[in-house]
Enzyme design. Sequence first.
Site, mmCIF file in Angstrom:
data_model
loop_
_atom_site.group_PDB
_atom_site.id
_atom_site.type_symbol
_atom_site.label_atom_id
_atom_site.label_comp_id
_atom_site.label_asym_id
_atom_site.label_seq_id
_atom_site.Cartn_x
_atom_site.Cartn_y
_atom_site.Cartn_z
ATOM 1 N N LYS A 11 19.915 24.387 14.288
ATOM 2 C CA LYS A 11 20.051 24.894 15.661
ATOM 3 C C LYS A 11 18.673 25.232 16.215
ATOM 4 C CE LYS A 11 19.212 29.524 14.664
ATOM 5 N NZ LYS A 11 17.935 30.172 14.978
ATOM 6 N N GLY A 99 13.460 29.021 11.271
ATOM 7 C CA GLY A 99 14.196 29.546 12.426
ATOM 8 C C GLY A 99 15.178 28.520 12.971
ATOM 9 N N GLY A 101 17.886 27.670 11.267
ATOM 10 C CA GLY A 101 19.230 28.069 10.813
ATOM 11 C C GLY A 101 19.792 27.291 9.636
ATOM 12 N N SER A 105 23.661 27.361 8.380
ATOM 13 C CA SER A 105 24.460 26.166 8.636
ATOM 14 C C SER A 105 25.086 25.634 7.339
ATOM 15 C CB SER A 105 23.593 25.090 9.285
ATOM 16 O OG SER A 105 24.378 24.013 9.713
ATOM 17 N N ASP A 149 23.902 34.452 11.811
ATOM 18 C CA ASP A 149 23.975 33.168 12.512
ATOM 19 C C ASP A 149 25.100 32.277 12.004
ATOM 20 O OD1 ASP A 149 21.783 33.899 13.951
ATOM 21 O OD2 ASP A 149 20.382 32.519 12.972
#
Length: 313
Positions: A11, A99, A101, A105, A149
Site C-alpha cells: 500500500k 512503509g 505495509g 499485508s 494496518d
Amino acid sequence: MKRITLKAYAKINLGLAVLGRRRDGYHELRTVFQTISLADRVEVRLSPGSRAVHLETTGLAIPGERNLAAAAAEAALEELGLRAKVTVLLDKRIPPGSGLGGASSDAAAVLRGVLWLAGRASGRTFGGTLGRTLPGERLLRLAAKLGSDVPFFLYGGRAIGLGRGEEVYPLPEEPRRHCVLFFPGKGMDTAEAFRSLRRPRLTPQTAGPTIGWIDRINLFSSAVSRSAEGARLENDFEPSVFRKFPELAQAKKILRRAGAEAASLSGSGTAVYGLFRDSAKARRAAQQLRGRGEQVLLARTVSRREFEAQFRA
Ligand code: C5P
C-alpha cells in the site's frame, strides 16, 4: 492438503496526518490507503493434524524474530477453533521497513487464506468479502489486534483509515495510476518513527473532528486525479524522516519535476512514491532515480475489484 496462493499487495498512503498521542499509547491518524501492484506471494497450506504453524520464507531478508504472517496463522486457527496444520510459504518482495505495509499485508493474506481453506474444508461456502466462516466484525477485530494496518488489507483498493489506522472505510475506485517507488535501502521501525515525531510538527488536534476531515480526505483522495492537489499531499512523518534520509527529499523533488501528480513518503517511511497518469513519464522518472537509492520500482494502483478477484478463482 489444501492450498491457496495469494498476492499480498503493498500500500501507499495518500496523505497521512498524525493528530497526537492517545491514552493507549498509539497515535490518532487520518489517512487514505491505496493498494499497489508490488506484492509478496503468500501460499497458505492447510492439512489435518494437531495445531501447528510452519513458516518458510524466500526473497528479501526479513528482520525481527516475530513474523506477523505466522502470528496471523496462529490467531486464525485459535479464532476458528481449528485443529490443523498451517504452512505459510512467503516470498518477500516488498522491502521491509519501507512503509509499504508488507508485513501487515502478509498477515491479512494469511488470515483470508486460512479462512478460505477452512471454509472449503468444512464444506461451507466462502465467497464473501470478509468470509462466512467468521463474521466480518470478528475478523476485523482479529486483524486489528495483529497490527494497525492489517484491517485495511482485508479490503484493498482505496480506503480511509482513522483511529490508529485500523478503522477503515472503503472509498470509490479511481482510475489506474502508474507508481514509481524509491527505497533508500534502509528501513524504518514504525514505533521509532512515531517516537521521533516532534509535537509541534503534528497536525493539531483542533483540526479534527470528523467533519473537518472530510475535506482533507477528499483532498488526499483526489490528489491523484488533480495534479494541483497532488502537490499539497502531506505526510506528517516527512520532516523527521527526510532529516534522517536527505535523499528522500531529493527523490520527492525529482518525482514532482518529472511530472508526478502526487509524490510523498509512504506511511512512516522509508519509501517515497510518485503517481503518474502517463506510463512513459513514470518510466523516465524511474530512470532519473536509479543509482540514488537501493531500489527503484515501477508499479501501478490496484483496485478493490482486482484485489478481490483472486478469491473468486
Ligand atoms: O499497530 P502496529 O503494531 O503496526 O504498530 C507498531 C507501533 O507503531 C506501535 O507499537 C506504536 O508504537 C506505533 N504506532 C502508533 N500509532 C499508530 C500506529 C502505530 O504509535 N496509530
